[in-house]
Scaffold this motif. Structure first.
Motif, PDB file in Angstrom:
ATOM      1  N   TRP A   1      57.893 -87.696 -84.259  1.00 29.97           N
ATOM      2  CA  TRP A   1      57.920 -86.373 -83.638  1.00 29.97           C
ATOM      3  C   TRP A   1      57.854 -85.300 -84.713  1.00 29.97           C
ATOM      4  N   GLN A   2      57.201 -84.198 -84.381  1.00 32.13           N
ATOM      5  CA  GLN A   2      56.991 -83.127 -85.357  1.00 32.13           C
ATOM      6  C   GLN A   2      57.316 -81.771 -84.749  1.00 32.13           C
ATOM      7  N   LEU A   3      57.991 -80.946 -85.554  1.00 35.66           N
ATOM      8  CA  LEU A   3      58.377 -79.589 -85.158  1.00 35.66           C
ATOM      9  C   LEU A   3      57.639 -78.597 -86.045  1.00 35.66           C
ATOM     10  N   ASP A   4      56.832 -77.731 -85.444  1.00 30.92           N
ATOM     11  CA  ASP A   4      56.082 -76.715 -86.189  1.00 30.92           C
ATOM     12  C   ASP A   4      56.487 -75.331 -85.700  1.00 30.92           C
ATOM     13  N   VAL A   5      56.497 -74.371 -86.635  1.00 27.60           N
ATOM     14  CA  VAL A   5      56.833 -72.981 -86.311  1.00 27.60           C
ATOM     15  C   VAL A   5      55.693 -72.086 -86.788  1.00 27.60           C
TER      16      VAL A   5
ATOM     17  N   ALA B   1      55.804 -72.443 -93.415  1.00 24.58           N
ATOM     18  CA  ALA B   1      56.406 -73.574 -94.118  1.00 24.58           C
ATOM     19  C   ALA B   1      57.913 -73.573 -93.921  1.00 24.58           C
ATOM     20  N   CYS B   2      58.483 -74.767 -93.853  1.00 25.95           N
ATOM     21  CA  CYS B   2      59.931 -74.907 -93.738  1.00 25.95           C
ATOM     22  C   CYS B   2      60.533 -74.905 -95.140  1.00 25.95           C
ATOM     23  N   GLN B   3      61.514 -74.045 -95.344  1.00 26.50           N
ATOM     24  CA  GLN B   3      62.187 -73.996 -96.635  1.00 26.50           C
ATOM     25  C   GLN B   3      62.969 -75.285 -96.871  1.00 26.50           C
ATOM     26  N   TYR B   4      63.602 -75.775 -95.827  1.00 28.31           N
ATOM     27  CA  TYR B   4      64.218 -77.095 -95.860  1.00 28.31           C
ATOM     28  C   TYR B   4      64.471 -77.548 -94.426  1.00 28.31           C
ATOM     29  N   GLY B   5      64.769 -78.822 -94.266  1.00 26.83           N
ATOM     30  CA  GLY B   5      64.968 -79.385 -92.940  1.00 26.83           C
ATOM     31  C   GLY B   5      64.030 -80.550 -92.696  1.00 26.83           C
ATOM     32  N   ALA B   6      64.381 -81.402 -91.735  1.00 27.25           N
ATOM     33  CA  ALA B   6      63.561 -82.557 -91.370  1.00 27.25           C
ATOM     34  C   ALA B   6      62.583 -82.132 -90.294  1.00 27.25           C
ATOM     35  N   GLN B   7      61.399 -81.735 -90.707  1.00 28.59           N
ATOM     36  CA  GLN B   7      60.390 -81.222 -89.775  1.00 28.59           C
ATOM     37  C   GLN B   7      59.692 -82.348 -89.027  1.00 28.59           C
ATOM     38  N   THR B   8      59.577 -83.511 -89.638  1.00 26.36           N
ATOM     39  CA  THR B   8      58.942 -84.672 -89.028  1.00 26.36           C
ATOM     40  C   THR B   8      59.871 -85.878 -89.180  1.00 26.36           C
ATOM     41  N   ARG B   9      60.075 -86.591 -88.080  1.00 24.53           N
ATOM     42  CA  ARG B   9      60.936 -87.776 -88.128  1.00 24.53           C
ATOM     43  C   ARG B   9      60.356 -88.871 -87.238  1.00 24.53           C
ATOM     44  N   THR B  10      60.608 -90.105 -87.674  1.00 25.58           N
ATOM     45  CA  THR B  10      60.152 -91.264 -86.918  1.00 25.58           C
ATOM     46  C   THR B  10      61.351 -91.953 -86.294  1.00 25.58           C
ATOM     47  N   ALA B  11      61.290 -92.160 -84.988  1.00 26.09           N
ATOM     48  CA  ALA B  11      62.365 -92.816 -84.250  1.00 26.09           C
ATOM     49  C   ALA B  11      62.043 -94.297 -84.104  1.00 26.09           C
ATOM     50  N   ALA B  12      63.038 -95.117 -84.320  1.00 22.82           N
ATOM     51  CA  ALA B  12      62.861 -96.556 -84.141  1.00 22.82           C
ATOM     52  C   ALA B  12      62.609 -96.864 -82.669  1.00 22.82           C
TER      53      ALA B  12
ATOM     54  N   THR C   1      55.978 -81.869 -80.575  1.00 25.13           N
ATOM     55  CA  THR C   1      55.116 -82.900 -80.011  1.00 25.13           C
ATOM     56  C   THR C   1      55.271 -84.186 -80.797  1.00 25.13           C
ATOM     57  N   ALA C   2      54.808 -85.278 -80.188  1.00 25.66           N
ATOM     58  CA  ALA C   2      54.747 -86.574 -80.870  1.00 25.66           C
ATOM     59  C   ALA C   2      53.360 -86.729 -81.485  1.00 25.66           C
ATOM     60  N   VAL C   3      53.300 -87.326 -82.657  1.00 27.62           N
ATOM     61  CA  VAL C   3      52.022 -87.474 -83.370  1.00 27.62           C
ATOM     62  C   VAL C   3      51.760 -88.962 -83.607  1.00 27.62           C
ATOM     63  N   GLY C   4      50.474 -89.292 -83.674  1.00 29.61           N
ATOM     64  CA  GLY C   4      50.081 -90.656 -83.981  1.00 29.61           C
ATOM     65  C   GLY C   4      50.507 -91.673 -82.939  1.00 29.61           C
ATOM     66  N   LEU C   5      50.448 -91.302 -81.677  1.00 37.76           N
ATOM     67  CA  LEU C   5      50.888 -92.209 -80.615  1.00 37.76           C
ATOM     68  C   LEU C   5      49.812 -93.219 -80.258  1.00 37.76           C
ATOM     69  N   GLY C   6      50.279 -94.396 -79.848  1.00 36.98           N
ATOM     70  CA  GLY C   6      49.373 -95.363 -79.265  1.00 36.98           C
ATOM     71  C   GLY C   6      49.206 -95.114 -77.775  1.00 36.98           C
TER      72      GLY C   6
END
Length: 266
Positions: free
Chosen positions: A98-102, A111-122, A158-163
């Motif tokens: 999942w990805q968060l864009d501003v 650009a994000c100064q810091y923070g987890a902008q993109t994360r993968t959930a198991a 949104t989610a990215v790279g989905l099957g």
């Protein structure tokens, strides 16, 4: 005694100068008590659901959807966007990213100064948390720069790279925006004529402003004028301290004030 009186007067001046600075540094993005947090999200920039800072917006959607919200940010603020996506416990074929864009009012990705902008959930994860802390919003910037400027900001989740197997699975999203007031350390000599709010120029020229304005949100205390910041207060404090240093140095070096004894015969 004169030095003591000067110090007392200077302390009174400092107290009067710091008082407006303390009042100005209070958070300006507190949500109004009678407002209702949004329970849906838009599907594009034009349909982005408006949310005030401090509100928690929620939405139910499907994996693969683009979710949009918008919020106002003013000069001197450093916004932090946090999002939580609650995933379905079944029907997932693998991991999800999942990805968060501003984006700012000109739809420039910030650009994000810091923070987890993109994360993968198991595959068995129940939720995924994302965050993005922007750079401090500036009152003015060069035309070629991409600095954050006062106005409307857009959140896209949104989610990215989905099957294909994972498309359409249900999800619940939560988004909240908070800001830290940076103050005079981020002040610049200049300000925009108008904040970057979609439709603001049209609404000023149209008689039917309600129909022309695409975004109606503004900070709780209105848009900053751009010329005032607590930098003026600290500049005044520096001037007072410099004057006190000069008075103290003169008092220490001028001596007792009596003329020195002249030796006889000179």
């Amino acid at each position: 005694m004169r030095i003591a009186r000067v110090l007392i007067a200077a302390a009174a001046l400092l107290g009067a100068a710091v008082s407006p600075a303390a009042a100005d540094s209070s958070p300006s993005a507190s949500p109004s008590g009678d407002s209702t947090a949004p329970t849906s999200a838009g599907t594009s920039f034009r349909t982005a659901v408006e949310v005030q800072q401090g509100q928690q917006a929620t939405a139910s959607a499907s994996t693969g959807d683009y979710l949009y919200w918008s919020f106002p940010a003013d000069a001197g603020q450093r916004p932090t966007v946090k999002a939580t996506v609650k995933l379905s416990s079944s029907s997932r074929s693998g991991t999800q990213t999942w990805q968060l864009d501003v984006y700012d009012g000109l739809r420039r990705r910030q650009a994000c100064q810091y923070g987890a902008q993109t994360r993968t959930a198991a595959q068995d994860a129940a939720a995924v948390d994302l965050s993005c802390t922007l750079r401090t919003v500036r009152a003015w910037s060069e035309p070629w720069a991409d600095d954050p400027l006062p106005g409307t900001y857009y959140i896209r989740l949104t989610a990215v790279g989905l099957g294909a197997a994972d498309l359409g699975t249900p999800v619940d999203a939560e988004v909240v925006v908070d800001s830290k007031d940076i103050g005079g350390s981020a002040a610049v000599d200049g300000s925009l004529a108008q904040p970057l709010v979609p439709g603001i120029a049209v609404s000023q020229e149209s008689a039917d402003s309600e129909a022309a304005t695409l975004s109606s949100l503004a900070p709780g205390d209105g848009w900053a004028s751009g010329w005032w910041s607590d930098r003026w207060v600290w500049t005044a404090i520096g001037g007072v301290l410099a004057a006190l240093a000069g008075i103290g140095g003169y008092a220490l070096t001028r001596g007792s004030g009596r003329p020195s004894r002249v030796p006889p015969g000179v």
